[in-house]
Design an enzyme around this catalytic site. Structure first.
Site, PDB file in Angstrom:
ATOM      1  N   HIS A   1     -83.318  50.353  -6.929  1.00  0.00           N
ATOM      2  CA  HIS A   1     -83.219  49.185  -6.080  1.00  0.00           C
ATOM      3  C   HIS A   1     -82.469  48.041  -6.755  1.00  0.00           C
ATOM      4  O   HIS A   1     -81.497  47.542  -6.200  1.00  0.00           O
ATOM      5  CB  HIS A   1     -84.558  48.709  -5.516  1.00  0.00           C
ATOM      6  CG  HIS A   1     -84.292  47.615  -4.526  1.00  0.00           C
ATOM      7  ND1 HIS A   1     -83.623  47.844  -3.358  1.00  0.00           N
ATOM      8  CD2 HIS A   1     -84.457  46.293  -4.591  1.00  0.00           C
ATOM      9  CE1 HIS A   1     -83.412  46.710  -2.728  1.00  0.00           C
ATOM     10  NE2 HIS A   1     -83.907  45.753  -3.457  1.00  0.00           N
TER      11      HIS A   1
ATOM     12  N   TYR B   1     -78.546  45.047  -6.514  1.00  0.00           N
ATOM     13  CA  TYR B   1     -78.260  43.652  -6.867  1.00  0.00           C
ATOM     14  C   TYR B   1     -77.251  43.572  -7.991  1.00  0.00           C
ATOM     15  O   TYR B   1     -76.514  42.595  -8.095  1.00  0.00           O
ATOM     16  CB  TYR B   1     -79.551  42.904  -7.203  1.00  0.00           C
ATOM     17  CG  TYR B   1     -80.465  42.853  -6.018  1.00  0.00           C
ATOM     18  CD1 TYR B   1     -80.064  42.185  -4.867  1.00  0.00           C
ATOM     19  CD2 TYR B   1     -81.676  43.527  -6.002  1.00  0.00           C
ATOM     20  CE1 TYR B   1     -80.858  42.181  -3.742  1.00  0.00           C
ATOM     21  CE2 TYR B   1     -82.474  43.517  -4.879  1.00  0.00           C
ATOM     22  CZ  TYR B   1     -82.062  42.848  -3.757  1.00  0.00           C
ATOM     23  OH  TYR B   1     -82.846  42.852  -2.636  1.00  0.00           O
TER      24      TYR B   1
ATOM     25  N   HIS C   1     -76.787  51.043   7.277  1.00  0.00           N
ATOM     26  CA  HIS C   1     -77.195  49.794   6.622  1.00  0.00           C
ATOM     27  C   HIS C   1     -76.373  49.525   5.363  1.00  0.00           C
ATOM     28  O   HIS C   1     -75.788  48.466   5.203  1.00  0.00           O
ATOM     29  CB  HIS C   1     -78.683  49.853   6.276  1.00  0.00           C
ATOM     30  CG  HIS C   1     -79.067  49.021   5.099  1.00  0.00           C
ATOM     31  ND1 HIS C   1     -79.115  47.651   5.140  1.00  0.00           N
ATOM     32  CD2 HIS C   1     -79.371  49.364   3.821  1.00  0.00           C
ATOM     33  CE1 HIS C   1     -79.447  47.181   3.956  1.00  0.00           C
ATOM     34  NE2 HIS C   1     -79.602  48.201   3.136  1.00  0.00           N
ATOM     35  N   PHE C   2     -76.311  50.515   4.457  1.00  0.00           N
ATOM     36  CA  PHE C   2     -75.745  50.141   3.154  1.00  0.00           C
ATOM     37  C   PHE C   2     -74.218  50.130   3.143  1.00  0.00           C
ATOM     38  O   PHE C   2     -73.633  49.632   2.190  1.00  0.00           O
ATOM     39  CB  PHE C   2     -76.371  50.919   1.990  1.00  0.00           C
ATOM     40  CG  PHE C   2     -76.118  52.389   1.888  1.00  0.00           C
ATOM     41  CD1 PHE C   2     -74.850  52.884   1.697  1.00  0.00           C
ATOM     42  CD2 PHE C   2     -77.184  53.285   1.930  1.00  0.00           C
ATOM     43  CE1 PHE C   2     -74.636  54.239   1.564  1.00  0.00           C
ATOM     44  CE2 PHE C   2     -76.968  54.646   1.803  1.00  0.00           C
ATOM     45  CZ  PHE C   2     -75.692  55.123   1.621  1.00  0.00           C
TER      46      PHE C   2
ATOM     47  N   ARG D   1     -79.532  61.671   7.685  1.00  0.00           N
ATOM     48  CA  ARG D   1     -78.445  61.362   6.756  1.00  0.00           C
ATOM     49  C   ARG D   1     -78.190  62.570   5.873  1.00  0.00           C
ATOM     50  O   ARG D   1     -78.948  63.527   5.876  1.00  0.00           O
ATOM     51  CB  ARG D   1     -78.806  60.139   5.902  1.00  0.00           C
ATOM     52  CG  ARG D   1     -79.879  60.430   4.873  1.00  0.00           C
ATOM     53  CD  ARG D   1     -80.358  59.202   4.140  1.00  0.00           C
ATOM     54  NE  ARG D   1     -79.399  58.759   3.120  1.00  0.00           N
ATOM     55  CZ  ARG D   1     -79.753  57.993   2.072  1.00  0.00           C
ATOM     56  NH1 ARG D   1     -81.012  57.623   1.901  1.00  0.00           N
ATOM     57  NH2 ARG D   1     -78.864  57.608   1.189  1.00  0.00           N
ATOM     58  N   ARG D   2     -77.123  62.526   5.096  1.00  0.00           N
ATOM     59  CA  ARG D   2     -76.830  63.531   4.066  1.00  0.00           C
ATOM     60  C   ARG D   2     -76.800  64.946   4.633  1.00  0.00           C
ATOM     61  O   ARG D   2     -77.231  65.891   3.971  1.00  0.00           O
ATOM     62  CB  ARG D   2     -77.874  63.479   2.955  1.00  0.00           C
ATOM     63  CG  ARG D   2     -77.910  62.163   2.246  1.00  0.00           C
ATOM     64  CD  ARG D   2     -78.906  62.125   1.132  1.00  0.00           C
ATOM     65  NE  ARG D   2     -78.506  61.124   0.155  1.00  0.00           N
ATOM     66  CZ  ARG D   2     -79.194  60.823  -0.922  1.00  0.00           C
ATOM     67  NH1 ARG D   2     -80.318  61.426  -1.169  1.00  0.00           N
ATOM     68  NH2 ARG D   2     -78.750  59.924  -1.767  1.00  0.00           N
TER      69      ARG D   2
END
Lengths: 158, 555
Positions: free
Chosen positions: B230, B234, B381-382, B444-445
């Site tokens: 996570h 950042y 989202h990402f 996903r994936r």
């Protein structure tokens, strides 16, 4: 208004919004019982098929209207791959993986968790409406990942 | 009382030798991105049921391509860019060269790591994706390569903190220049955050893939991975934030409102980025729900610092627009200097990031996550965060950074603007596709085009994903045209150039609580305590672990 005051108002509103959201989902989880899988115990993946309840994967009625589904995920199938329960039943899934990490998502529901070798997953969900849901593996588990799927049929009660 | 965010605002020239190594790091970053974007096109078209992967040389499986896409974009590109960019901002902010030997050592470690991981991926020995969840087992060279990539960031961290300590020794009782503080805070956070993945790779996966130990613990490995996995987002994002805070106001002709608030944001990121990893493991068995709730709460805390950022940056832009004479309540936004590609790309990145932030809040929302966990929603989202806020910002930064590093003027400003628009539009269309598919249960994936199960509601979602991905690809290629054109054919600049940096309206405080924001020792200690609270109970109750899984190579 001074910039510092606008800033304070913005930050207060932001923080309040986040607190309201936090309160809402904790109420849904701990007040309304929409739980996540938690601590479910460990198991030796090599001995899964000899360890109850996984020696007998399948659906069984444990009390009127309450079912247990014992499920295994392996490359690249679920066992059982087809599940039938009557509408309105409360179903507890007890599941694990025999080889690599798999996922289990019953589409259109919040039954959505990981199958991790060595860990036992438990999740309870009540199927209200009759219908058919696809079960898909949603974690990459090798070249056959896209082949791994199943079905749950919620049967109407006459 | 406007205060520049750097020491010696009148000018500082980094030695050419250091500019060269930073230049190579930035080139390496964008070289990796070019490979990643090429693979991204193949992934996006898979959702539209168009198979172009079969034409890729050496590409045997969809997941081999997906592994390359994830590793080169999310690890090599981001690490190499941060290493180069934040080394530059720190050196410039302190008006002090860094240790050149350390910079080259970091570059060498990055190249070695990249080559090892590339070997493993190209030969099909590591199709385990960039999350490499055991017991899927990759070749040891893959894990060693990733370890060396992390080591390169540690070497840069040493270089930054040596320079900072040197500066503070010579300037006792002075506030750290803001740009140096936010750059080093990013690396301080990442040094603490990368411990998890380092332990996972070095202590668990390398011995296991070399055959020295037989078994691995999948849950413990996942937990160590997400301890870093996570905060790594950042580490990707904060270099973009450094630019948004310290440079974008300058591009816009405005200024940053508050020095102290900016430092608070970065201190919050240092404190709260790490003890939040369980929100990637909401769906995992074996972790107590109470601890998941603790991580959920802290995750909402770290979101607060992004809301502060939204305020600060928009306010800085507004100051700039008002100085150009704009009076309207919202119309000032249209009066920004949209012709400057560096500003344009970063504003578009911020706008897509707004949607990325909202979807992040949904992912973080404890049981709401069950609706979208591991569906196509997640890449939807990402790609609006790392795929856009980070990547598009880095592209925008490159529009002044590459001219600065090469002393050549930017070639093709019109192309650069078209690039930013196409890329941002592409991200939004693709994310719309993936997110709607995810809400309809599309996993996903997954090699969707060959899956035996199918759903009519996924068709439109898949087509939008393919269309958006294609636009992103075209935008990416235009970027590389501009980049290579500038580096090779840009007109030579005369005289000296400096990096763009803003001034703060409310400068650094010299008294009061805000002075304590510079005390790294306290913040690092507080971060460690928070980490112990967040991970201690799990580790104490779970260790020594359940090492029962042998390796599988099902790829």
């Amino acid at each position: 208004m001074t910039p510092a005051k606008i800033e304070r108002i913005f930050l207060t509103l932001s923080a309040s919004m986040l607190l309201v959201f936090l309160g809402a989902f904790f109420y849904s989880a701990f007040g309304m019982g929409m739980h996540l899988p938690g601590w479910g115990g460990t198991i030796d993946p090599a001995a899964v098929r000899a360890t109850p309840p996984f020696d007998q994967p399948g659906v069984r009625e444990v009390a009127p209207g309450r079912y247990e589904v014992v499920m295994l995920g392996m490359a690249w199938a679920y066992q059982p791959s087809e599940i039938r329960v009557p509408a309105g039943s409360e179903v507890t899934f007890i599941a694990t993986a025999t080889d690599v990490v798999h996922g289990l998502h019953i589409e259109g529901t919040r039954v959505n968790f990981m199958l991790i070798p060595g860990q036992i997953a438990r999740l309870t969900y009540t199927f209200e409406e009759p219908g058919e849901h696809r079960i898909v593996c949603h974690e990459y588990c090798g070249v056959g990942h896209h082949l791994m799927h199943g079905t749950i049929i919620v049967e109407g009660v006459e | 009382m406007s205060t520049p965010v750097v020491a010696s605002p009148e000018g500082f020239e980094l030695p050419e030798g250091q500019r060269r190594v930073i230049r190579w790091m930035i080139y390496l970053a964008f070289f990796a991105l070019s490979i990643g974007i090429l693979n991204g096109l193949g992934q996006a078209l898979n959702y539209a049921r168009i198979d172009i992967l079969q034409y890729f040389p050496r590409m045997r499986t969809y997941h081999q391509g997906l592994t390359v896409h994830g590793v080169v974009n999310a690890i090599v590109f981001t690490f190499a860019f941060s290493n180069g960019f934040l080394a530059l901002t720190t050196a410039r902010a302190l008006a002090r060269p860094l240790n050149g030997g350390l910079l080259w050592a970091a570059f060498g470690s990055m190249v070695m790591g990249f080559l090892l991981a590339a070997f493993a991926m190209a030969t099909g020995r590591a199709s385990v994706l960039y999350t490499f969840y055991p017991p899927l087992m990759a070749h040891w060279s893959y894990y060693l390569g990733l370890a060396l990539l992390v080591v390169s960031t540690w070497i840069i961290a040493v270089a930054l903190f040596v320079a900072l300590a040197g500066w503070r020794g010579e300037n006792p009782r002075q506030r750290i220049p803001l740009l140096a503080f936010i750059s080093t805070a990013t690396y301080a956070m990442w040094c603490l955050a990368s411990i998890g993945i380092a332990v996972e790779v070095v202590a668990l996966l390398l011995p296991w893939s070399l055959g020295l130990v037989e078994n691995v613990d999948p849950l413990l490995s996942r937990t160590l991975f997400w301890y870093s996995g996570h905060p790594i987002v950042y580490f990707w994002l904060l270099p973009a934030y450094v630019s948004w805070y310290a440079m974008v106001p300058k591009h816009a002709g405005g200024e940053l409102f508050s020095d102290s608030l900016t430092r608070v944001v970065f201190v919050l990121f240092l404190l709260l980025s790490i003890p939040t990893g369980f929100h990637h493991q909401y769906a995992d068995p074996g972790i107590a729900t109470g601890m998941k709730a603790v991580h959920a709460t802290l995750t909402f805390g770290v979101f607060f610092s992004s809301l502060i950022t939204a305020f600060s940056i928009m306010y800085a832009l507004e100051i700039g627009a008002r100085r150009r004479g704009e009076k309207g309540l919202v119309s000032w936004f249209l009066k920004l200097d949209w012709k400057n590609p560096a500003l344009l790309a970063q504003i578009l990145a911020m706008l897509t990031f707004t949607l990325g932030g909202i979807t992040r809040l949904i992912n973080a929302s404890y049981n709401l996550n069950q609706v979208i966990h591991n569906t196509a929603w997640i890449p939807g989202h990402f790609h609006m965060t790392v795929g856009s806020a980070v990547t598009l910002s880095f592209m925008g930064i490159a529009y002044w950074l590459v001219p600065y590093l090469t002393r050549r003027e930017l070639v093709g400003r019109g192309l650069a603007r078209a690039q930013a628009w196409l890329y941002a539009l592409g991200v939004l269309i693709m994310a719309r596709g993936l997110i709607s598919g995810g809400l309809n249960g599309m996993p996903r994936r997954t090699l969707i085009m060959e899956a035996p199960y199918d759903d009519a509601t996924w068709r439109l979602a898949g087509m939008l994903t393919g269309l958006g991905g294609t636009l992103m690809f075209v935008g990416g290629m235009l970027f590389f045209f501009v980049l290579v054109g500038t580096a090779l054919f840009g007109k030579k600049m005369m005289g000296t150039v400096d990096i763009p940096f803003t001034v703060t309206h409310e400068g650094p405080a010299t008294t009061g609580w805000a002075v304590k924001l510079d005390r790294y020792r306290y913040w690092v200690l507080a971060t460690i305590i928070l980490i112990l609270i967040a991970y201690g109970p799990f580790l104490v109750s779970y260790l020594p672990g359940n090492f029962t899984s042998p390796g599988y190579q099902l790829f």
